[in-house]
Design a protein around this motif. Structure first.
Motif, PDB file in Angstrom:
ATOM      1  N   HIS A  84      55.182  98.315  26.307  1.00 52.43           N
ATOM      2  CA  HIS A  84      54.416  97.467  25.525  1.00 52.43           C
ATOM      3  C   HIS A  84      53.059  97.889  25.601  1.00 52.43           C
TER       4      HIS A  84
ATOM      5  N   HIS B  48      49.139  94.470  33.787  1.00 51.71           N
ATOM      6  CA  HIS B  48      48.761  93.854  32.335  1.00 51.71           C
ATOM      7  C   HIS B  48      47.382  94.019  32.109  1.00 51.71           C
TER       8      HIS B  48
ATOM      9  N   ASP C 243      58.220  87.816  23.958  1.00 53.17           N
ATOM     10  CA  ASP C 243      57.381  88.264  25.025  1.00 53.17           C
ATOM     11  C   ASP C 243      57.267  87.294  26.083  1.00 53.17           C
ATOM     12  N   HIS C 244      57.156  87.763  27.446  1.00 49.27           N
ATOM     13  CA  HIS C 244      56.830  87.059  28.590  1.00 49.27           C
ATOM     14  C   HIS C 244      57.363  85.425  28.504  1.00 49.27           C
TER      15      HIS C 244
ATOM     16  N   HIS D 158      55.644  97.556  31.014  1.00 45.99           N
ATOM     17  CA  HIS D 158      54.455  96.749  30.362  1.00 45.99           C
ATOM     18  C   HIS D 158      53.258  97.186  30.785  1.00 45.99           C
TER      19      HIS D 158
HETATM   20 ZN   LIG Z   1      54.013  92.202  29.228  1.00 43.62          ZN
END
Ligand SMILES: [Zn+2]
Length: 304
Positions: free
Chosen positions: A250, A198, A93-94, A228
């Motif tokens: 996500h 997020h 991830d990221h 996301h």
């Molecule tokens: Zn994310």
């Protein structure tokens, strides 16, 4: 609303993440992506996915990889895939650092995200292109995801929007910009800002998603799209976005909240307990219930 989609089905444990995403897109459903950094989260996610026969992606951010270990995460997921004969995948991830992109590709991740969303578009494109080159050189089957439009960076419960997050439709990436990034970088997946952020708000749902923007970006970008910041998003927004072209969703913050609340409850219930597996047993069930709900929603299954 739930039964408009086909139920998941899959043939065997040999499907790749690319196959599973293609299948999801055809069926107008989405795969769930959930982050973990401990065994209570891991078993909660895997238990729910296996029980529902739903493919699932486990995610570990740079920070989570620092704790779990990149190679250890790969070994765990490969072992789970064999043990359950189930499509369980692992995503880095990221990732902000190109060395960490290389590390994930060499370790055997199924996918890696290079996150240049905070950079000006030209710079984002240049760095993402480099990330694709590095990742594919180390592992030609790995999927690389690019990000466009800034949506904040941390998975927590907040009182105000992350500073600089693109929420208003004037600030969201255009279909042309999304297509430019995909065409110039050759990413396999794209996560555009479409009103998502997020993290999640305390006591209120997150802002609405721009479903029409999802549809327009999917059409222009011509790769599967990733959403996301799934925590705090309304069910109807998820359903609309998935129908419009989101293939992977996500969710992290909500699971962290469930994990923490479960842990607090168990510490209170078992004040003298020192065996982690006894303390966390019910926390696994808490996480699993939350994942089950999300997977049913994303996969078009009726709620339990
Ligand atoms: Zn994310």
């Amino acid at each position: 609303v739930f039964l408009h989609y086909a139920f998941f089905s899959y043939n065997n444990d040999m499907q790749t993440l690319r196959d599973v995403l293609r299948d999801a897109e055809k069926r107008k459903v989405a795969i769930g992506h959930f982050n973990f950094s401990d065994f209570a989260q891991l078993w909660g996610i895997v238990r729910a996915a296996v029980a529902l026969k739903a493919p699932v992606v486990l995610g570990v951010s740079e920070g989570e990889r620092g704790f779990v270990g990149a190679r250890t995460a790969v070994a765990i997921v490969q072992s789970l895939r064999k043990e359950f004969r189930h499509p369980i995948f692992l995503n880095a991830d990221h990732t902000y650092d190109l060395d960490k992109v290389r590390e994930a590709a060499e370790a055997g991740f199924d996918a890696v995200i290079f996150d240049g969303a905070k950079l000006p578009l030209d710079e984002n494109i240049a760095r993402t292109k480099e990330a694709v080159r590095i990742a594919k050189k180390a592992n030609r089957t790995i999927l690389v995801e690019g990000e466009i439009g800034y949506i904040g960076q941390s998975s927590k419960v907040f009182e105000a929007l992350p500073e600089g997050a693109a929420i208003n439709s004037d600030d969201l990436p255009t279909p042309e910009q999304a297509a430019e990034l995909v065409n110039k970088t050759k990413v396999d997946l794209l996560a555009p800002a479409v009103g998502n952020v997020h993290g999640m708000f305390k006591g209120a749902p997150n802002p609405n998603l721009d479903i029409e923007r999802v549809r327009a970006i999917r059409k222009a970008a011509r790769v599967p799209l990733v959403l996301h910041g799934g925590s705090g998003v309304r069910d109807e927004d998820f359903i609309g976005a998935i129908k419009a072209g989101i293939s992977l969703v996500h969710v992290s913050t909500e699971l962290r909240v469930v994990w923490r609340e479960g842990l607090d409850r168990e510490l209170e219930k078992q004040p003298d307990q020192i065996a982690p597996y006894k303390l966390f047993r019910e926390v696994v069930s808490d996480v699993s219930r939350q994942v089950d709900e999300h997977l049913r929603l994303f996969g078009g299954k009726a709620p339990a």
